[in-house]
Design a protein around this motif. Sequence first.
Motif, PDB file in Angstrom:
ATOM      1  N   ALA A  21     -58.947   4.368 -42.990  1.00  0.00           N
ATOM      2  CA  ALA A  21     -57.655   4.234 -43.659  1.00  0.00           C
ATOM      3  C   ALA A  21     -57.824   3.641 -45.052  1.00  0.00           C
ATOM      4  CB  ALA A  21     -56.728   3.360 -42.819  1.00  0.00           C
ATOM      5  N   GLY A  25     -57.213   5.827 -48.353  1.00  0.00           N
ATOM      6  CA  GLY A  25     -56.096   5.314 -49.122  1.00  0.00           C
ATOM      7  C   GLY A  25     -56.471   4.994 -50.555  1.00  0.00           C
ATOM      8  N   ARG A  31     -49.391   7.931 -49.254  1.00  0.00           N
ATOM      9  CA  ARG A  31     -49.698   8.019 -47.826  1.00  0.00           C
ATOM     10  C   ARG A  31     -50.529   9.249 -47.482  1.00  0.00           C
ATOM     11  NH1 ARG A  31     -44.447   6.962 -44.300  1.00  0.00           N
ATOM     12  NH2 ARG A  31     -46.086   6.766 -42.741  1.00  0.00           N
ATOM     13  N   GLY A  33     -53.587   9.820 -48.052  1.00  0.00           N
ATOM     14  CA  GLY A  33     -54.957   9.527 -47.657  1.00  0.00           C
ATOM     15  C   GLY A  33     -55.136   9.344 -46.167  1.00  0.00           C
ATOM     16  N   CYS A  35     -51.935   8.136 -43.657  1.00  0.00           N
ATOM     17  CA  CYS A  35     -50.730   8.229 -42.827  1.00  0.00           C
ATOM     18  C   CYS A  35     -50.250   9.657 -42.626  1.00  0.00           C
ATOM     19  CB  CYS A  35     -49.613   7.393 -43.455  1.00  0.00           C
ATOM     20  SG  CYS A  35     -49.963   5.622 -43.502  1.00  0.00           S
TER      21      CYS A  35
END
Length: 221
Positions: A21, A25, A31, A33, A35
């Motif tokens: 994450a 990110g 988001r 990257g 989510c």
Amino acid sequence: FLRNDDGAALALLIGVVLVAAFVRGAVFDGRAGFCNAICPVLPVERLYGQRPLLDVGRARCASCSACGRSCIDLAPSRSVKKLVSMKASPGAGTSPDVAAWVRTPLGAFAASFPGFVVGYFSAPDGPLETAVTVYAWILGLSLASYTMVWLVARLAKPSPRVGLAALGALGAGLYYWFAAPGLATALGAPGAAGPAFRTAALSFVFVWAVRASSERTNRVP
């Protein structure tokens, strides 16, 4: 297998997800990257986010940079509708394929999810050596679930909205049917509270299903 019994293995998995994450990110915008791309629970959030009982707004995005396709934060019902829409194939004729939405990535996930939940809760915990057996068991039930949903979609011809709402409710209902007694125990409630937890959860699931399948409540401005 393994991670339900081995704290170190579970910690390692969580660490890998956190690093993934952070790295993605830092490389991609907003988001996109993590989510809206490789988050492990993204498909579940899309399924249940079609019509949330409580709208909390875009808590994580002060402004929108259009970083991801069909972001569920912007318009849940519109996002899901885009993800299950399929263009007619050239030469396929004018008759629409009533089960086409089941073949989209989100539709296939939703159709397989009830079987996945049953497979997860019915597979016993074990060491690493049981990985193949666990994966085969859960995959088999997921495929059986998908096949049954595809057949129902061909025969009953539900709209994607109704179909996804029903599958989301079925997946959530199965999850809380199995998990409610354990949740009650984890919260320190007496053993007899398990059925009460289960009844309360299933009641919320029913309310959500009615709301999610309603044409009026899913209308996008």
